[in-house]
Design a protein around this motif. Structure first.
Motif, short mmCIF file in Angstrom:
data_model
loop_
_atom_site.label_atom_id
_atom_site.label_comp_id
_atom_site.label_asym_id
_atom_site.label_seq_id
_atom_site.Cartn_x
_atom_site.Cartn_y
_atom_site.Cartn_z
N THR A 204 -11.40 14.93 1.21
CA THR A 204 -11.13 14.33 2.52
C THR A 204 -10.08 13.23 2.45
O THR A 204 -10.08 12.32 3.28
N ILE A 205 -9.18 13.28 1.49
CA ILE A 205 -8.20 12.22 1.30
C ILE A 205 -7.36 11.98 2.55
O ILE A 205 -7.04 10.84 2.89
N SER B 133 0.85 -1.20 0.00
CA SER B 133 0.00 0.00 0.00
C SER B 133 0.88 1.24 0.00
O SER B 133 1.34 1.68 1.05
N GLY B 134 1.12 1.79 -1.17
CA GLY B 134 1.97 2.96 -1.28
C GLY B 134 1.39 4.17 -0.57
O GLY B 134 2.12 4.97 0.02
N ARG B 135 0.05 4.30 -0.60
CA ARG B 135 -0.57 5.47 0.01
C ARG B 135 -0.41 5.46 1.52
O ARG B 135 -0.02 6.46 2.12
N LEU B 136 -0.69 4.31 2.16
CA LEU B 136 -0.57 4.23 3.61
C LEU B 136 0.89 4.33 4.04
O LEU B 136 1.21 4.95 5.06
N THR C 57 -16.38 9.64 -4.61
CA THR C 57 -15.73 8.66 -5.47
C THR C 57 -14.93 7.67 -4.64
O THR C 57 -14.93 6.46 -4.91
N ASP C 58 -14.24 8.17 -3.60
CA ASP C 58 -13.50 7.27 -2.70
C ASP C 58 -14.44 6.27 -2.04
O ASP C 58 -14.10 5.09 -1.86
N ALA C 59 -15.64 6.75 -1.63
CA ALA C 59 -16.60 5.84 -1.00
C ALA C 59 -17.05 4.76 -1.96
O ALA C 59 -17.20 3.59 -1.58
N ALA C 60 -17.26 5.12 -3.23
CA ALA C 60 -17.66 4.13 -4.23
C ALA C 60 -16.55 3.11 -4.47
O ALA C 60 -16.81 1.90 -4.60
N ILE C 61 -15.31 3.57 -4.49
CA ILE C 61 -14.18 2.65 -4.66
C ILE C 61 -14.08 1.73 -3.46
O ILE C 61 -13.85 0.51 -3.60
N GLU C 62 -14.25 2.28 -2.27
CA GLU C 62 -14.21 1.45 -1.06
C GLU C 62 -15.30 0.38 -1.10
O GLU C 62 -15.07 -0.78 -0.73
N PHE C 63 -16.48 0.74 -1.57
CA PHE C 63 -17.58 -0.22 -1.70
C PHE C 63 -17.18 -1.35 -2.65
O PHE C 63 -17.39 -2.53 -2.36
N SER D 291 -8.41 9.95 -6.47
CA SER D 291 -9.27 8.77 -6.50
C SER D 291 -8.92 7.88 -7.69
O SER D 291 -8.90 6.65 -7.57
N SER D 292 -8.66 8.51 -8.84
CA SER D 292 -8.28 7.75 -10.03
C SER D 292 -6.96 7.01 -9.81
O SER D 292 -6.79 5.86 -10.22
N VAL D 293 -6.02 7.69 -9.15
CA VAL D 293 -4.72 7.08 -8.90
C VAL D 293 -4.88 5.89 -7.95
O VAL D 293 -4.28 4.83 -8.15
N THR D 294 -5.70 6.08 -6.92
CA THR D 294 -5.93 4.99 -5.96
C THR D 294 -6.54 3.78 -6.65
O THR D 294 -6.10 2.64 -6.44
N LEU D 295 -7.56 4.02 -7.48
CA LEU D 295 -8.21 2.90 -8.16
C LEU D 295 -7.26 2.23 -9.14
O LEU D 295 -7.26 0.99 -9.27
N ALA D 296 -6.43 3.01 -9.82
CA ALA D 296 -5.47 2.44 -10.76
C ALA D 296 -4.53 1.47 -10.04
O ALA D 296 -4.23 0.38 -10.54
#
Length: 445
Positions: A83-84, A39-42, A383-389, A261-266
């Motif tokens: 809210t990233i 997890s690069g983001r965390l 968008t983050d919430a939709a990705i999390e779902f 959000s796009s980067v996270t999903l990618a």
């Protein structure tokens, strides 16, 4: 000790500077662990706040500055809309708990990010109680033999009979708990299998899959000019009307931006594209051609105002997220409300309840021989919430089971979500409406 328990704790006397070596070693072990290494983001978030604290820069760890330093947000960005930082901090606390329950359970000190702040603490953990050593044989040999006990049969049996109902209840309760646990385990396994089946459908070995990321430069351009750009003009690269100032068009051409959000999903889809990694592609919305959407599997990120390719699928949706170019607000439309649903849900960035909305749709691609997944929200938090779902098997799995056909194929579906940002930075996600194509249409699906 969970994050909640550590949250009120303080670092040992002397602060982190006095324990720099121990703290740095503990941080290195966390970053190299299985829980964090993928997890690069965390990892970036945790490394930044820890290094800043070690350097005595705790005052720099505000939400605004972390968003700029870690996530590349501009200096003027608004954390209330984006809210990233809060959402990542929430995930970071959960991942730290996971690490200390598994790989880091033997750690003598633990790093935690208390709720309501971003400054890490480094606290000792009480050692596990030692197992009592056996009594030396010499002591046992010198101990007097136990006194002989002669039970009274009648009293003993009476007590046992009196306890039998309670014992039976305990046994039945234990059996019920085991049954519920086994049922939950089976449901969890079923949800995981359904989620895996869905992503295998979207990222197969025999077809290209393309992630089309949102065009945030277009969002900025439309906000500046207060004019929506229809898909036909977007395809032809004619964003401006005759009276649009040349400077605005030049700014649009220079702003090739996308959202985090796009980067996270990618990154998340890259982990899932194991069947054929070379057939998974990421493209900017402005660089896509109509022919690209005909036969590939496609994932579109954003709503129509940030990814105009959504317009190709509008007639297939029951729910819609429409942007008002005059006010900058959104209106969520529900073409055919069912019981408990509303025909419309207005959204404003000025909403004191801090509500947001997101829409997920799974449709056939333009040629009908593949699939298109559409994910977008009224804000990046939506968008983050939709990705999390979509990345949570417990949420996605039941939906996929509903949409699955008798032949194993997955039919069309769409989901409208509401997300409410909490004061602690977490996001509550609620499903407002779901549409799943009827099973009777399976031949067409």
């Amino acid at each position: 000790m969970s994050t909640e328990a550590i949250a009120s704790a303080q670092s040992p006397p002397g602060g982190l500077a006095a324990q720099r070596d121990e703290f740095t070693a503990a941080l290195a072990r966390i970053l190299a662990s299985q829980a964090f290494s993928r997890s690069g983001r965390l990892t970036a978030f945790l490394r930044h706040v820890c290094v800043a604290t070690l350097d005595g820069q705790e005052k720099q760890l505000s939400e605004q500055r972390i968003g700029t330093a870690v996530f590349g947000r501009p200096d003027h960005y608004n954390p209330s809309d984006d809210t990233i930082v809060r959402s990542t901090a929430r995930l970071l606390r959960q991942r730290l708990d996971q690490y200390y329950e598994d790989e880091g359970r033997a750690e003598a000190f633990r790093i935690a990010i208390p709720r309501g702040a971003y400054v890490p603490v480094f606290v000792p953990v009480a050692p596990l109680a030692a197992t009592p050593e056996p009594m030396p044989a010499s002591v046992v040999a010198s101990s007097p033999p136990p006194a002989t006990h002669v039970p009274v049969p009648s009293a003993h049996h009476w007590r046992l009979a009196a306890l039998m109902p309670a014992l039976m209840l305990l046994v039945l309760a234990a059996m019920a708990i085991l049954w519920w646990q086994s049922r939950d385990d089976a449901a969890s396994s079923s949800a995981q299998d359904a989620s895996t089946r869905f992503w295998a459908t979207m990222l197969p070995a025999d077809r290209d899959a393309t992630l089309v990321v949102s065009d945030n430069g277009l969002v900025m351009y439309q906000g500046d000019t207060r004019r929506a750009v229809p898909l036909a003009d977007y395809i032809a690269n004619r964003p401006g009307a005759a009276d649009t100032p040349t400077l605005e068009v030049e700014r649009y051409n220079a702003r090739r931006y996308t959202g985090m959000s796009s980067v996270t999903l990618a990154a998340e889809l890259g982990k899932l594209a194991t069947a054929a990694p070379q057939r998974y592609h990421v493209r900017f919305s402005r660089d896509v051609k109509l022919s690209d959407l005909k036969h590939d599997n496609t994932i579109l990120v954003g709503v129509e105002s940030s990814n105009p390719w959504w317009a190709l699928y509008r007639n297939q949706f029951n729910f819609h997220i429409d942007w008002d170019s005059e006010t900058g607000d959104f209106l969520i439309l529900n073409d055919r409300p069912v019981s408990g649903e509303r025909p419309r849900y207005p959204f404003s960035s000025r909403d004191p309840a801090r509500r947001g909305y997101a829409l997920i749709g799974f449709k056939r691609n333009l040629s009908g021989d593949g699939h298109t997944l559409l994910i977008g929200g009224t804000t990046s938090a939506g968008t983050d919430a939709a990705i999390e779902f979509m990345m949570n098997p417990a949420q996605l799995g039941p939906l996929i089971r509903r949409a699955q056909r008798e032949n194993g194929a997955i039919g069309d579906f769409e989901v409208l979500l509401q997300c409410v940002l909490q004061a602690n930075g977490s996001t509550d996600i609620a499903v407002l409406g779901t549409r799943v194509a009827p099973r009777t249409l399976r031949q067409r699906l």
